[in-house]
Structure formats: C-alpha cells, structure tokens
Design a protein around this motif. Structure first.
Motif, PDB file in Angstrom:
ATOM      1  N   LYS A   2       6.227 -15.561 -20.723  1.00  0.00           N
ATOM      2  CA  LYS A   2       7.419 -16.457 -20.409  1.00  0.00           C
ATOM      3  C   LYS A   2       7.189 -17.965 -21.182  1.00  0.00           C
ATOM      4  O   LYS A   2       6.125 -18.336 -21.480  1.00  0.00           O
ATOM      5  CB  LYS A   2       7.099 -16.983 -18.809  1.00  0.00           C
ATOM      6  CG  LYS A   2       7.945 -15.885 -17.933  1.00  0.00           C
ATOM      7  CD  LYS A   2       8.080 -16.610 -16.529  1.00  0.00           C
ATOM      8  CE  LYS A   2       8.924 -15.545 -15.641  1.00  0.00           C
ATOM      9  NZ  LYS A   2       9.015 -16.217 -14.340  1.00  0.00           N
TER      10      LYS A   2
ATOM     11  N   ASP B  55       9.360 -13.187  -9.502  1.00  0.00           N
ATOM     12  CA  ASP B  55       8.893 -13.392 -10.909  1.00  0.00           C
ATOM     13  C   ASP B  55       9.352 -12.239 -11.744  1.00  0.00           C
ATOM     14  O   ASP B  55       9.638 -12.606 -12.734  1.00  0.00           O
ATOM     15  CB  ASP B  55       7.505 -13.466 -10.916  1.00  0.00           C
ATOM     16  CG  ASP B  55       6.668 -14.580 -10.053  1.00  0.00           C
ATOM     17  OD1 ASP B  55       6.860 -15.735 -10.431  1.00  0.00           O
ATOM     18  OD2 ASP B  55       5.987 -14.314  -9.109  1.00  0.00           O
TER      19      ASP B  55
ATOM     20  N   ILE C 176       4.773 -11.887 -17.017  1.00  0.00           N
ATOM     21  CA  ILE C 176       4.636 -13.359 -16.682  1.00  0.00           C
ATOM     22  C   ILE C 176       3.952 -14.359 -17.848  1.00  0.00           C
ATOM     23  O   ILE C 176       4.449 -15.627 -17.899  1.00  0.00           O
ATOM     24  CB  ILE C 176       4.238 -13.636 -15.332  1.00  0.00           C
ATOM     25  CG1 ILE C 176       4.879 -12.591 -14.268  1.00  0.00           C
ATOM     26  CG2 ILE C 176       3.906 -14.821 -14.782  1.00  0.00           C
ATOM     27  CD1 ILE C 176       4.296 -12.427 -12.694  1.00  0.00           C
TER      28      ILE C 176
ATOM     29  N   ASN D  12      13.611 -14.887 -14.839  1.00  0.00           N
ATOM     30  CA  ASN D  12      12.541 -14.280 -14.347  1.00  0.00           C
ATOM     31  C   ASN D  12      12.621 -13.164 -15.305  1.00  0.00           C
ATOM     32  O   ASN D  12      13.168 -12.897 -16.409  1.00  0.00           O
ATOM     33  CB  ASN D  12      12.919 -13.455 -13.056  1.00  0.00           C
ATOM     34  CG  ASN D  12      14.343 -12.841 -12.773  1.00  0.00           C
ATOM     35  OD1 ASN D  12      14.695 -11.904 -13.649  1.00  0.00           O
ATOM     36  ND2 ASN D  12      14.936 -13.316 -11.701  1.00  0.00           N
TER      37      ASN D  12
ATOM     38  N   ILE E   4       2.100 -12.201  -6.987  1.00  0.00           N
ATOM     39  CA  ILE E   4       3.164 -11.904  -8.081  1.00  0.00           C
ATOM     40  C   ILE E   4       4.381 -11.711  -7.146  1.00  0.00           C
ATOM     41  O   ILE E   4       4.370 -10.616  -6.334  1.00  0.00           O
ATOM     42  CB  ILE E   4       3.020 -11.031  -8.900  1.00  0.00           C
ATOM     43  CG1 ILE E   4       1.799 -11.497  -9.982  1.00  0.00           C
ATOM     44  CG2 ILE E   4       4.325 -10.831  -9.952  1.00  0.00           C
ATOM     45  CD1 ILE E   4       1.277 -10.244 -10.771  1.00  0.00           C
TER      46      ILE E   4
END
Length: 374
Positions: free
Chosen positions: A374, A85, A371, A107, A5
């Motif tokens: 998303k 990210d 993440i 992000n 990441i």
C-alpha cells in the motif's frame, strides 16, 4: 503482524465456492478476520459459526439490472462502513459486484473466478461477452487468483490481464475432516452390501454431465450385473436425469441423494468415483475421492488433467463419451492391481498437493504482500 487482517469476502455462487470458503475460514481464523457477504443460497447457520460476521444479500445469478443495482449500492455501503483491508470476490457475478462497488475506496481487491465463465459450453457470442467483461474488470483489482495452472493459461491465452496480476493457489480440501468422517451405511441407503457402487458427486447441471453418467450406467449394468449407481447432489437437470434413468429401466439400481452436508461419507462406500464434466475450473471432488480411497474416472477437460494423470492416479476419458467411461469402469472392476495402484498413488498426491491448510497459508501470504504494498 499482530492485528488481524480484515477481509470482506463477497460470494454469490454456492456449491464449490461455498466449500472453498468453508475450509479457508476454518484454517485462517487465527490471523484473519473473515467477513462474508453472501447470497441467499448460502447456509447462514453454518457460516455464522465459521466467519466473524455474515451478511446475506439477495443476489440473482443471472443479470437483472434493477436487482443488481440495489446489491451494488448496499455492498458499497457495507465496504465503506466496515473498511476492510482487502475485498475478496469469489466467482464471476460476485467478482463484478465487488469490483464495481469498491471503485475509489482505499483497500486492496482480490478476485478468484473459481473457473472462467468463458470456458463454459455456450454460444460463441456469450463467450466473447464474458471475455470482454473479464478484460475490463481485471483493471479494477490488484490480484486474480487462479485455482489451477489451466485457469492461468486460459487467462493469458485470452489476454484477460498481465501475467504479473495472476497468482496460482491450487485448490485444497480439509484432509483432517474427511479422514475422520464415518462412511454411510449401505443398508441405510438401500444399497446391497455386495453391489459394485459407481458414484458421481456434483450438481445435476449441464457442466457435470449427469446425462453421460446415466448413459454410461446403462452400459455398465449390462457388463456388471451387480452394479449400483449413486448420484450425490441436486440441480436443475434432476427431472431429466430421473426420466433417463426410468427410460433405461435403471430405477432399482439408482439413488439420487439430493444435497447432503457430508458428501465424503457417501464417497467412502463407492467402488469407483466419476467426474464427467464438460468443463471444469478445478473439480474439488477429485482430491476428495482420492483421500477417500476411491479410484477415479474423469474427463480430460480444462484443469482435470493437471490433477488426474491417466494410468497413474486415475483414468481419463473424452467428454460425452459414455462408452469409454463404461469401459474404464469395467477395467477397474476386473483389474484389482490397477485399482490398488491408482488408489495408492492418488493418496500420495492428495497429501502432498491438496491440503486446505496450504491454501489458507498461501492466501494469508498474499494478503500480507498486498497490504505491505500500500
């Protein structure tokens, strides 16, 4: 998740934030690519070894429009180029920089105030300004990390954001590193071997109340003649602190070390460790004292009572109360069983609650969760 990441950390304030990042990077490097954009106040050589990349920008601590606009532009260019990210902003000034610079980019953004600016002792007008800035800025990040329950309660009380945006990740310290740190030599520092050493670790600033420490030292010296006082740190109040020490004729019983790379080596020669802050987002020095086996006298402000339970793992006093601070130190000097009980309980607490490996683990979990959404 096989791929690391990529996290772009933005930090202006040094001190406690710097130590926080140091251990976070150390214990998250296997799964996280840590990139640090920091101010000129950071130790570049140290972080070059800890982070995957370090970028230094000249950042002003106070509001300086022309300088701040340049930082914003440069920071936005860096974010666009590196495509992290996650952008993780640390403390209030960097929090503003990062959230503005990241507007409209693809992000996730985390903000960690490391102690709300509106909880500092300042004019009511300034406090209200900081509250409004935080309320508005909260819309431009995905999560706000609170380093204590007190931080979370402050955010909810002042209506900074919704509960769902807040996540508590308690601060931690590098237990392994501290346990293997050798204590300083008293003789090397000019401290008598039989002295009763009362210490304070922290910035010589209004927040940490070094003036209260010196006033308490005057009273302690009257009751414990072999007391010696050790201040580990530096700051904008150093001249005033030294003037107060000389006024009380305590120069022969005082040492101010300035900034040091290994504060826990100094803690290990203390008989009592004090944190007399007027406000405190967490106080990393408290678990550090604990793991060093140093009994604690601290003020009962903000997050400190979440860590120090009076009479169990330390002793608490009211802020700006040098008389009470003196009395608690004298109590520890004369009551060996109390001192040993506090140390024993503190050691249990620190190992259960304040390991920086746990901070890194919980932070990685937060990254993955964001993440995935998303």
């Amino acid at each position: 998740m096989d791929k690391k990441i990529r996290v772009l950390h933005v930090a202006e304030a040094a001190g406690g934030v710097e130590r926080y990042l140091e251990t976070l990077f150390k214990y998250s490097k296997d799964k996280v690519e840590n990139i640090l954009v920091c101010s000129q106040n950071y130790d570049y050589e140290k972080f070059k070894r800890l982070a995957d990349r370090v970028i230094v920008l000249k950042m002003a601590h106070d509001i300086q429009p022309s300088s701040d606009i340049k930082v914003e532009r440069t920071l936005r260019r860096i974010i666009k180029q590196l495509k992290p990210d996650i952008v993780y902003a640390h403390s209030s000034k960097a929090g503003a920089f990062a959230r503005i610079a990241d507007l409209g980019l693809n992000n996730k953004v985390i903000y960690n105030p490391h102690g709300w600016a509106f909880n500092m002792q300042q004019s009511a007008k300034k406090q209200e300004m900081y509250k409004w800035v935080e309320r508005i800025s909260a819309h431009f990040c995905d999560k706000i990390v609170c380093i204590s329950d007190a931080e979370k309660e402050s955010a909810l009380r002042e209506k900074i954001c919704k509960l769902s945006k807040l996540q508590v990740i308690y601060n931690g310290i590098d237990l392994e590193e501290i346990e293997k740190t050798a204590p300083m030599s008293r003789s090397q520092l000019g401290i008598p071997e039989d002295a009763f050493v009362v210490g304070m670790v922290g910035r010589l600033s209004k927040q940490k109340a070094p003036d209260t420490f010196v006033k308490a030292a005057k009273l302690i010296k009257e009751k414990i003649p072999d007391a010696f006082f050790l201040m580990v740190g530096n700051g904008e109040l150093r001249d005033q602190v030294e003037e107060l020490i000389n006024r009380y004729d305590l120069g022969a019983s005082f040492l101010i070390t300035g900034w040091v790379d290994n504060p826990t080596a100094y803690m290990k020669i203390m008989d009592v460790g004090m944190l007399l802050s007027r406000w405190e987002g967490f106080g990393l020095v408290l678990p550090e004292y604990m793991v060093c086996g140093v009994p604690i006298v601290a003020t009962n402000v903000d997050a400190i009572p979440n860590i120090i339970k009076d009479g169990r793992n330390g002793l608490v006093v009211e802020k700006d109360n040098s008389v009470r601070a003196c009395n608690e130190v004298v109590k520890l000097n004369s009551n060996i069983s109390l001192k040993e009980s506090l140390i024993q309980n503190a050691m249990i607490d620190v190992k259960e609650k304040y390991d920086s490996k746990r901070v890194a683990r919980e932070t990685e979990d937060l990254y993955i969760k964001l993440i995935s959404s998303k």
